[in-house]
Design an enzyme around this catalytic site. Structure first.
Site, mmCIF file in Angstrom:
data_model
loop_
_atom_site.group_PDB
_atom_site.id
_atom_site.type_symbol
_atom_site.label_atom_id
_atom_site.label_comp_id
_atom_site.label_asym_id
_atom_site.label_seq_id
_atom_site.Cartn_x
_atom_site.Cartn_y
_atom_site.Cartn_z
ATOM 1 N N ASP A 121 8.273 39.176 7.118
ATOM 2 C CA ASP A 121 8.744 37.931 7.727
ATOM 3 C C ASP A 121 9.907 38.212 8.668
ATOM 4 O O ASP A 121 10.009 37.611 9.736
ATOM 5 C CB ASP A 121 9.135 36.896 6.669
ATOM 6 C CG ASP A 121 10.145 37.425 5.663
ATOM 7 O OD1 ASP A 121 10.242 38.663 5.509
ATOM 8 O OD2 ASP A 121 10.837 36.614 5.030
ATOM 9 N N ASP A 124 15.809 42.937 9.488
ATOM 10 C CA ASP A 124 17.233 42.663 9.696
ATOM 11 C C ASP A 124 17.951 44.003 9.906
ATOM 12 O O ASP A 124 17.945 44.555 11.005
ATOM 13 C CB ASP A 124 17.735 41.902 8.460
ATOM 14 C CG ASP A 124 19.113 41.307 8.609
ATOM 15 O OD1 ASP A 124 19.901 41.834 9.405
ATOM 16 O OD2 ASP A 124 19.421 40.324 7.929
HETATM 17 C C1 PRP Z 1 13.835 40.002 3.485
HETATM 18 C C2 PRP Z 1 12.626 40.402 4.299
HETATM 19 C C3 PRP Z 1 12.669 41.885 4.315
HETATM 20 C C4 PRP Z 1 14.143 42.194 4.172
HETATM 21 C C5 PRP Z 1 14.690 42.613 5.508
HETATM 22 O O1 PRP Z 1 13.489 39.996 2.132
HETATM 23 O O2 PRP Z 1 11.433 39.915 3.742
HETATM 24 O O3 PRP Z 1 11.920 42.452 3.263
HETATM 25 O O4 PRP Z 1 14.809 41.001 3.743
HETATM 26 O O5 PRP Z 1 16.039 42.939 5.406
HETATM 27 P P1 PRP Z 1 16.602 44.325 5.894
HETATM 28 O O6 PRP Z 1 15.992 44.645 7.224
HETATM 29 O O7 PRP Z 1 18.094 44.070 6.002
HETATM 30 O O8 PRP Z 1 16.287 45.355 4.854
HETATM 31 P P2 PRP Z 1 14.398 39.283 1.040
HETATM 32 O O9 PRP Z 1 15.250 40.317 0.382
HETATM 33 O O10 PRP Z 1 15.119 38.123 1.651
HETATM 34 O O11 PRP Z 1 13.351 38.797 -0.041
HETATM 35 P P3 PRP Z 1 12.285 37.616 0.042
HETATM 36 O O12 PRP Z 1 11.265 38.000 1.085
HETATM 37 O O13 PRP Z 1 11.680 37.566 -1.318
HETATM 38 O O14 PRP Z 1 13.017 36.348 0.398
#
Ligand code: PRP
Length: 220
Positions: A121, A124
Site C-alpha cells: 500500500d 515509506d
Molecule cells: C506499512 C506498509 C508497509 C510499511 C512501509 O505497514 O504496508 O509494509 O508500513 O513502511 P516502511 O517503508 O517505513 O518500512 P504497517 O506497518 O503500517 O502495517 P499495516 O499494513 O498492517 O497497516
C-alpha cells in the site's frame, strides 16, 4: 515534490479540495475515483507484463494495508493470477532495533520459478520493502517486482527498487483505502491526509463521525 502545479500529485489527477471535520482534522488527498482510474492503468500495464507467464504470476499482498489495493488490482489484470499473503512486524525504536523486520505470517505457497509481484500500500522508509525483497529473492522466483499504491519518496532511508507505483505523495500521514491509524479508517474509500497527527493520537476516534456518521461531511 517537484514543480507540479498546486493541487496535483504525481501519477494522479487534480487533488479534490475538502476537509474531514472537525475543521482541519484531515484533508482529502486522493479520491476514490482517482484511485480506481490509476489502479485500472496499473492493472492493464501489469496484465500486459505477465500475459505470457506460465504458470501465472503470484501477487503477494503485505498485510494488512495492501488488502484493498490488491483486491482491486487483481481484478483489473485481465489475466489468470494467484494470490498469497505475508504479514510482517517491525521492532520499535524503543527496542533499539528500529528497522528490524520479522515475518509474522509467511507465504503458503512455493515461489521457486514463479513471477512474483509484491503488492504494497505504501513505501515509506523502504526498510520493510528491502527486507521483503531480500526474503522473497532468496526463494529463487523467476522474477520479482514491486507495485505500491503510494510512494512517500521524501521519507526514504534505504534506496530500494519500486518498479510500479500509483502515486508519489508528500510526507503526510495518510488514512483510507487500506491505510489506518491504530487499526481504524482502512475502509474509508478516499485517501485523506491527517493534518494534526498529535490531535488524532489524543483522540483516535476524531474522524469516525465525519467519515461514518449519519450526516457525513466528507462525501460530496
Ligand atoms: C506499512 C506498509 C508497509 C510499511 C512501509 O505497514 O504496508 O509494509 O508500513 O513502511 P516502511 O517503508 O517505513 O518500512 P504497517 O506497518 O503500517 O502495517 P499495516 O499494513 O498492517 O497497516
Amino acid at each position: 515534490m517537484t514543480d507540479r502545479p498546486a493541487g496535483e500529485i504525481e501519477g494522479g489527477g487534480a487533488v479534490r479540495s475538502g476537509a474531514a471535520g472537525p475543521p482541519g482534522a484531515a484533508d482529502i488527498l486522493i479520491t476514490a475515483s482517482q484511485i480506481a482510474q490509476r489502479v485500472e492503468e496499473l492493472g492493464s500495464e501489469l496484465g500486459h507484463l505477465y500475459r505470457d507467464s506460465v504458470p501465472p504470476p503470484v501477487l503477494v499482498g503485505v498485510l494488512k494495508g495492501s488488502a484493498l489495493f490488491l483486491a482491486d488490482l487483481i481484478r483489473s489484470l485481465g489475466i489468470d493470477a494467484e494470490v498469497d499473503f505475508m504479514a510482517i512486524s517491525s521492532y520499535s525504536a524503543s527496542s533499539g532495533q528500529s528497522g528490524v523486520v520479522r515475518i509474522v505470517k509467511d507465504l503458503e505457497g512455493d515461489i521457486v520459478g514463479r513471477d512474483v509481484l509484491l503488492v504494497e500500500d505504501i513505501v515509506d522508509t523502504g526498510l520493510t520493502l528491502t527486507y521483503l525483497r531480500r526474503s522473497l529473492g532468496e526463494r529463487r522466483p523467476r522474477s520479482l517486482k514491486t507495485v505500491t499504491l503510494l510512494d512517500k519518496v521524501a521519507r526514504r532511508i534505504v534506496p530500494v527498487p519500486v518498479e510500479y507505483r500509483g502515486f508519489e505523495i508528500p510526507d503526510v500521514f495518510v488514512v483510507g483505502y487500506g491505510l489506518d491509524f491504530m487499526g481504524r479508517y482502512r475502509n474509508v474509500p478516499d485517501l485523506y491526509a491527517v493534518r494534526d497527527l498529535a490531535r488524532l493520537a489524543n483522540d483516535p476516534e476524531l474522524l469516525v463521525g465525519p467519515f461514518f456518521g449519519p450526516e457525513p461531511t466528507v462525501r460530496t
